[in-house]
Design a protein around this motif. Structure first.
Motif, PDB file in Angstrom:
ATOM      1  N   LEU A   1       0.801  -1.223   0.000  1.00  0.00           N
ATOM      2  CA  LEU A   1       0.000   0.000   0.000  1.00  0.00           C
ATOM      3  C   LEU A   1       0.830   1.268   0.000  1.00  0.00           C
ATOM      4  N   ALA A   2       1.989   1.236   0.642  1.00  0.00           N
ATOM      5  CA  ALA A   2       2.783   2.459   0.779  1.00  0.00           C
ATOM      6  C   ALA A   2       4.257   2.093   0.860  1.00  0.00           C
ATOM      7  N   PRO A   3       5.124   2.995   0.398  1.00  0.00           N
ATOM      8  CA  PRO A   3       6.557   2.752   0.585  1.00  0.00           C
ATOM      9  C   PRO A   3       6.934   2.937   2.046  1.00  0.00           C
ATOM     10  N   LEU A   4       7.844   2.115   2.541  1.00  0.00           N
ATOM     11  CA  LEU A   4       8.397   2.358   3.857  1.00  0.00           C
ATOM     12  C   LEU A   4       9.476   3.430   3.711  1.00  0.00           C
ATOM     13  N   ILE A   5       9.235   4.581   4.346  1.00  0.00           N
ATOM     14  CA  ILE A   5      10.146   5.721   4.264  1.00  0.00           C
ATOM     15  C   ILE A   5      10.862   5.859   5.601  1.00  0.00           C
ATOM     16  N   ASP A   6      12.182   5.758   5.567  1.00  0.00           N
ATOM     17  CA  ASP A   6      12.982   5.969   6.778  1.00  0.00           C
ATOM     18  C   ASP A   6      13.452   7.421   6.803  1.00  0.00           C
ATOM     19  N   GLY A   7      13.218   8.091   7.923  1.00  0.00           N
ATOM     20  CA  GLY A   7      13.500   9.519   8.005  1.00  0.00           C
ATOM     21  C   GLY A   7      14.938   9.896   8.219  1.00  0.00           C
ATOM     22  N   HIS A   8      15.805   8.925   8.588  1.00  0.00           N
ATOM     23  CA  HIS A   8      17.175   9.348   8.901  1.00  0.00           C
ATOM     24  C   HIS A   8      18.133   8.166   8.854  1.00  0.00           C
ATOM     25  N   ASN A   9      19.177   8.299   8.032  1.00  0.00           N
ATOM     26  CA  ASN A   9      20.209   7.268   7.914  1.00  0.00           C
ATOM     27  C   ASN A   9      21.546   7.966   7.682  1.00  0.00           C
ATOM     28  N   ASP A  10      22.564   7.566   8.448  1.00  0.00           N
ATOM     29  CA  ASP A  10      23.858   8.241   8.437  1.00  0.00           C
ATOM     30  C   ASP A  10      24.920   7.501   7.636  1.00  0.00           C
ATOM     31  N   LEU A  11      24.524   6.761   6.599  1.00  0.00           N
ATOM     32  CA  LEU A  11      25.498   6.015   5.812  1.00  0.00           C
ATOM     33  C   LEU A  11      26.582   6.926   5.247  1.00  0.00           C
ATOM     34  N   ALA A  12      26.223   8.116   4.787  1.00  0.00           N
ATOM     35  CA  ALA A  12      27.222   9.002   4.173  1.00  0.00           C
ATOM     36  C   ALA A  12      28.330   9.335   5.159  1.00  0.00           C
ATOM     37  N   HIS A  13      27.964   9.659   6.398  1.00  0.00           N
ATOM     38  CA  HIS A  13      28.975   9.985   7.398  1.00  0.00           C
ATOM     39  C   HIS A  13      29.769   8.749   7.789  1.00  0.00           C
ATOM     40  N   ALA A  14      29.105   7.603   7.918  1.00  0.00           N
ATOM     41  CA  ALA A  14      29.813   6.367   8.240  1.00  0.00           C
ATOM     42  C   ALA A  14      30.817   6.024   7.142  1.00  0.00           C
ATOM     43  N   ALA A  15      30.421   6.232   5.890  1.00  0.00           N
ATOM     44  CA  ALA A  15      31.313   5.932   4.772  1.00  0.00           C
ATOM     45  C   ALA A  15      32.495   6.886   4.724  1.00  0.00           C
ATOM     46  N   ARG A  16      32.311   8.096   5.188  1.00  0.00           N
ATOM     47  CA  ARG A  16      33.439   9.035   5.256  1.00  0.00           C
ATOM     48  C   ARG A  16      34.529   8.490   6.168  1.00  0.00           C
ATOM     49  N   GLY A  17      34.122   8.009   7.345  1.00  0.00           N
ATOM     50  CA  GLY A  17      35.103   7.552   8.305  1.00  0.00           C
ATOM     51  C   GLY A  17      35.668   6.183   7.995  1.00  0.00           C
ATOM     52  N   ALA A  18      34.857   5.280   7.458  1.00  0.00           N
ATOM     53  CA  ALA A  18      35.270   3.883   7.295  1.00  0.00           C
ATOM     54  C   ALA A  18      35.725   3.544   5.882  1.00  0.00           C
ATOM     55  N   ALA A  19      35.349   4.358   4.904  1.00  0.00           N
ATOM     56  CA  ALA A  19      35.648   3.985   3.516  1.00  0.00           C
ATOM     57  C   ALA A  19      36.096   5.164   2.663  1.00  0.00           C
ATOM     58  N   ASN A  20      36.455   6.294   3.305  1.00  0.00           N
ATOM     59  CA  ASN A  20      36.919   7.472   2.563  1.00  0.00           C
ATOM     60  C   ASN A  20      35.946   7.845   1.450  1.00  0.00           C
ATOM     61  N   TYR A  21      34.664   7.746   1.778  1.00  0.00           N
ATOM     62  CA  TYR A  21      33.582   8.118   0.856  1.00  0.00           C
ATOM     63  C   TYR A  21      33.481   7.207  -0.376  1.00  0.00           C
ATOM     64  N   SER A  22      34.057   6.030  -0.325  1.00  0.00           N
ATOM     65  CA  SER A  22      33.895   5.111  -1.451  1.00  0.00           C
ATOM     66  C   SER A  22      32.448   4.628  -1.517  1.00  0.00           C
ATOM     67  N   VAL A  23      31.919   4.521  -2.727  1.00  0.00           N
ATOM     68  CA  VAL A  23      30.566   4.010  -2.914  1.00  0.00           C
ATOM     69  C   VAL A  23      30.574   2.559  -3.398  1.00  0.00           C
ATOM     70  N   ASP A  24      31.744   1.942  -3.427  1.00  0.00           N
ATOM     71  CA  ASP A  24      31.832   0.547  -3.840  1.00  0.00           C
ATOM     72  C   ASP A  24      31.493  -0.378  -2.669  1.00  0.00           C
ATOM     73  N   GLY A  25      31.065  -1.595  -3.003  1.00  0.00           N
ATOM     74  CA  GLY A  25      30.831  -2.613  -1.987  1.00  0.00           C
ATOM     75  C   GLY A  25      29.547  -2.465  -1.210  1.00  0.00           C
ATOM     76  N   LEU A  26      28.588  -1.718  -1.743  1.00  0.00           N
ATOM     77  CA  LEU A  26      27.329  -1.511  -1.034  1.00  0.00           C
ATOM     78  C   LEU A  26      26.212  -2.430  -1.529  1.00  0.00           C
ATOM     79  N   GLU A  27      26.560  -3.429  -2.357  1.00  0.00           N
ATOM     80  CA  GLU A  27      25.522  -4.336  -2.850  1.00  0.00           C
ATOM     81  C   GLU A  27      24.935  -5.168  -1.702  1.00  0.00           C
ATOM     82  N   LYS A  28      25.782  -5.810  -0.907  1.00  0.00           N
ATOM     83  CA  LYS A  28      25.319  -6.629   0.210  1.00  0.00           C
ATOM     84  C   LYS A  28      26.510  -6.981   1.090  1.00  0.00           C
TER      85      LYS A  28
END
Length: 365
Positions: free
Chosen positions: A28-55
């Motif tokens: 009936l509706a999309p599940l919308i999450d209001g807040h996720n800090d992946l971008a900041h986590a990726a800054r510290g742990a992966a130097n902002y790499s966007v690779d490896g996010l499949e699973k």
């Protein structure tokens, strides 16, 4: 009487779902999450790499985990620490906006930038995950309405007025108050956000700032990731009088999953040095906060705002984004109907997005 029209998504149901009402709700509706800090986590742990996010990533969030939880739309936090100089915070925030843009480009079969409620519905209906931007902390605009306007052009759909420290124009919930709420410039920021279609996010702000902003705003406000003060007396949580005011304002509190906001015993253990065994915090704690918010503000004014990848510990069974399915199933077991679950999951926030979309925002797509 208002008649709501739902459209079925092409997404498959999350594998954890068992209750028929929960299964229906995800159609009936999309599940919308209001807040996720992946971008900041990726800054510290992966130097902002966007690779490896499949699973099977190191993060609480990746494509496999989002699919496992049935997430149909995500507000990605673009966050800068409040203690750094404002000019650095502006750069920090733009770098995180860039991370989200690059992630969307890297995984175009999954993510697509969304600015409006219509965008969210369209992306969800074709099986994608709508991606929206939310700045966490008013220091991110460097006290400049021009920076706010440029971020809005890039798709910013909410801004939290403070983070853990006061800004020069608004009091934080976790700092010593100096303004008594908003300053005159703070009220000007709120009015400019209204004009731009950028939602006023009142997570992290003091109760006086909450009340001041709600009085000032001509549009519905949100709490992107907060819980209920009546159940856990953490300064980050929302008092009942403010929850009641959402009924007239039209806004939404998106309940956070952070254990410190959910349970007094856990908060005392954490703040006291984490000595001894961790007090148990489970999906039942989240359920209690959701149902309290529903009972005080009304079923039309509650949503979900996890804060995944913004904290290291989450309730048992909700340790990553797969936990959304567990939570919705549990609410269905408690008697929530599919229509009620659809409001919580996304319809309430879609109503707010629809009410605040402006020509200046949508024309920049």
């Amino acid at each position: 009487m208002k008649v709501e029209h739902h459209m079925q998504s092409s997404n498959t149901q999350p594998p954890a779902l068992r209750h028929p009402e929960a299964i229906r709700a995800f159609g009936l509706a999309p599940l919308i999450d209001g807040h996720n800090d992946l971008a900041h986590a990726a800054r510290g742990a992966a130097n902002y790499s966007v690779d490896g996010l499949e699973k099977d990533s190191i993060f609480q969030t990746d494509i496999g985990k989002l699919r496992g939880g049935g997430v149909g739309a995500q507000f990605w936090s673009v966050y800068a620490p409040g203690e750094i100089p404002e000019a650095d915070a502006v750069q920090f925030t733009f770098e995180q906006i860039d991370f989200i843009y690059r992630m969307i480009r890297r995984y175009p079969q999954t993510f697509e930038l969304a600015r409006t409620g219509g965008d969210v519905r369209r992306i969800w209906q074709k099986g994608g995950i709508a991606s929206l931007l939310g700045a966490e902390g008013g220091h991110s605009i460097g006290s400049s309405l021009g920076v706010l306007r440029m971020m809005a052009r890039l798709g910013l759909r909410y801004m939290t007025l403070t983070h853990n420290s006061n800004t020069s124009w608004a009091d934080s919930a976790t700092d010593s108050p100096v303004h008594g709420g908003l300053t005159d410039f703070g009220r000007e920021v709120v009015r400019e956000m209204n004009a731009l279609g950028v939602l006023v996010d009142l997570s992290h702000v003091s109760p006086d700032t909450m009340r001041d902003a709600i009085r000032t705003s001509s549009a519905p406000v949100i709490f992107s990731h907060s819980s209920c003060r009546a159940l856990c007396d953490h300064p980050r949580n929302v008092p009942d009088d403010v929850l009641r005011s959402l009924t007239d304002n039209g806004g939404v509190i998106m309940v956070a999953f952070v254990p410190m906001f959910l349970d007094e015993e856990y908060r005392s253990w954490f703040d006291g040095g984490r000595n001894g065994p961790r007090p148990p915090v489970t999906v039942e704690h989240v359920v209690k906060h959701i149902e309290h918010a529903r009972d005080i503000a009304g079923i039309d004014h509650v949503g979900l705002g996890s804060d995944f990848d913004g904290f290291g510990d989450f309730p048992d069974g909700l340790q990553d984004t797969t936990g959304f399915a567990v939570l919705i199933d549990r609410l269905a077991e408690r008697g929530w109907t599919s229509a009620e679950l659809a409001k919580l999951m996304g319809d309430n926030l879609l109503r707010v997005l629809d009410a605040t979309s402006t020509e200046s925002v949508s024309s920049t797509q």
